[in-house]
Design an enzyme around this catalytic site. Structure first.
Site, PDB file in Angstrom:
ATOM      1  N   ARG A  49       0.846  -1.198   0.000  1.00 48.41           N
ATOM      2  CA  ARG A  49       0.000   0.000   0.000  1.00 48.41           C
ATOM      3  C   ARG A  49       0.884   1.252   0.000  1.00 48.41           C
ATOM      4  NH1 ARG A  49      -3.883  -1.367   4.996  1.00 48.41           N
ATOM      5  NH2 ARG A  49      -1.863  -2.083   5.774  1.00 48.41           N
ATOM      6  N   ASP A  51       1.681   5.404  -0.236  1.00 48.87           N
ATOM      7  CA  ASP A  51       1.097   6.653   0.259  1.00 48.87           C
ATOM      8  C   ASP A  51       0.773   7.605  -0.882  1.00 48.87           C
ATOM      9  OD1 ASP A  51       1.329   5.893   2.927  1.00 48.87           O
ATOM     10  OD2 ASP A  51       3.351   6.715   3.106  1.00 48.87           O
ATOM     11  N   TYR A 109      12.034  -1.101  -3.809  1.00 53.14           N
ATOM     12  CA  TYR A 109      11.681   0.303  -3.968  1.00 53.14           C
ATOM     13  C   TYR A 109      12.863   1.060  -4.556  1.00 53.14           C
ATOM     14  CZ  TYR A 109       7.248   0.188  -1.425  1.00 53.14           C
ATOM     15  OH  TYR A 109       5.948  -0.056  -1.043  1.00 53.14           O
ATOM     16  N   ARG A 196      11.401   6.220   2.908  1.00 51.72           N
ATOM     17  CA  ARG A 196      11.599   7.675   2.887  1.00 51.72           C
ATOM     18  C   ARG A 196      12.391   8.155   4.104  1.00 51.72           C
ATOM     19  NH1 ARG A 196       5.689   9.750   2.324  1.00 51.72           N
ATOM     20  NH2 ARG A 196       6.715  11.790   2.532  1.00 51.72           N
TER      21      ARG A 196
END
Length: 269
Positions: A49, A51, A109, A196
């Site tokens: 999921r 953001d 990622y 992040r």
């Protein structure tokens, strides 16, 4: 029939993956389009999921439907009903015990950072930006301290709902490509804002605020307050999800994200 499909999307056009009352999420758009092809309501489950503002070119989703359609119909029909900024890239009929989230063995990622005195214009919303000097060698030395199985509490958000903060990070690379710095992270799973927050800490090391060893201290301290601020979402991409070969899913697609040759994704490995 259980169907798995690959999805790519521009996160700047949506309010995140997960469905929202106002219907602005990727999941909302995808389920509306799939329902149009299936002729019935469809409920989807994704591998990761993302953001608001986070992109994907390797997202994997599954759903169940009574309707039987050719694979090409699920792709073309769904894409005809999806808004700009979201597309289905492939579909496969899978075994009923396949699960997009729980069957995944790892996620990859990629964070793209423009390192330039001037902020981006054409790529605004699709790339991070930092203007001050950065030492990528220092960043790579710090990155090595996070490889392995650890408690990543220092890099999870206060809103994280994961049952455990322990994750196994198998890859964390920092590479300069022209005016860009590319971060690639692979793990069995990620905590909310983990990527992040790690990238934000590496930028702190790269600009000389702290030595590389500081990142190991942050990890060991398990205190989010000791880490750097969360870097902006714009540069983050879910680049791929890995599954066992027995599920018969295709490899994550190769994608050219920008016109700059230095940012062309040649491989997810």
């Amino acid at each position: 029939m259980r169907i798995a499909l690959g999805v790519e999307y521009d996160g700047s056009r949506f309010c995140g993956w997960q469905t929202q009352p106002q219907g602005c999420a990727v999941q909302d758009a995808l389920e509306r389009a799939l329902a149009g092809v299936a002729g019935e309501p469809v409920s989807t489950i994704c591998a990761g999921r993302t953001d608001a503002g986070v992109h994907a070119f390797g997202q994997v989703v599954h759903f169940d439907a009574a309707a039987e359609r050719p694979e090409a119909a699920w792709v073309r029909g769904t894409n005809a009903l999806l808004p700009a900024g979201c597309a289905v890239t492939w579909t496969r009929a899978v075994a009923p015990d396949f699960h997009a989230r729980y069957s995944a063995t790892s996620r990859l990622y990629r964070y793209l950072l423009l390192h330039h005195p001037v902020r981006p214009a054409l790529d605004a919303g699709r790339i991070g930006w930092f203007h001050a000097p950065l030492d990528t060698d220092r960043m790579q030395r710090a990155a090595r301290l996070l490889i392995g199985e650890h408690d990543f509490s220092a890099f999870r958000s206060a809103e994280c709902q994961a049952r455990t903060p322990v994750r196994t990070l198998t890859r964390l690379d920092v590479a300069r490509r022209g005016d860009h710095v590319v971060f690639e992270l692979r793990a069995n799973a990620f905590l909310h804002h983990m990527v992040r927050n790690i990238v934000g800490c590496l930028v702190y090391v790269g600009k000389g605020k702290y030595p590389p060893e500081w990142l190991g201290d942050v990890l060991a301290g398990r205190d989010r307050a000791r880490a750097a601020p969360t870097i902006e979402a714009a540069g983050l991409y879910l680049a791929g999800v890995e599954y066992e070969a027995r599920w018969g899913l295709p490899d994550a697609p190769r994608r050219t994200l920008f016109t700059n040759d230095a940012l062309r994704a040649t491989s997810n490995e």
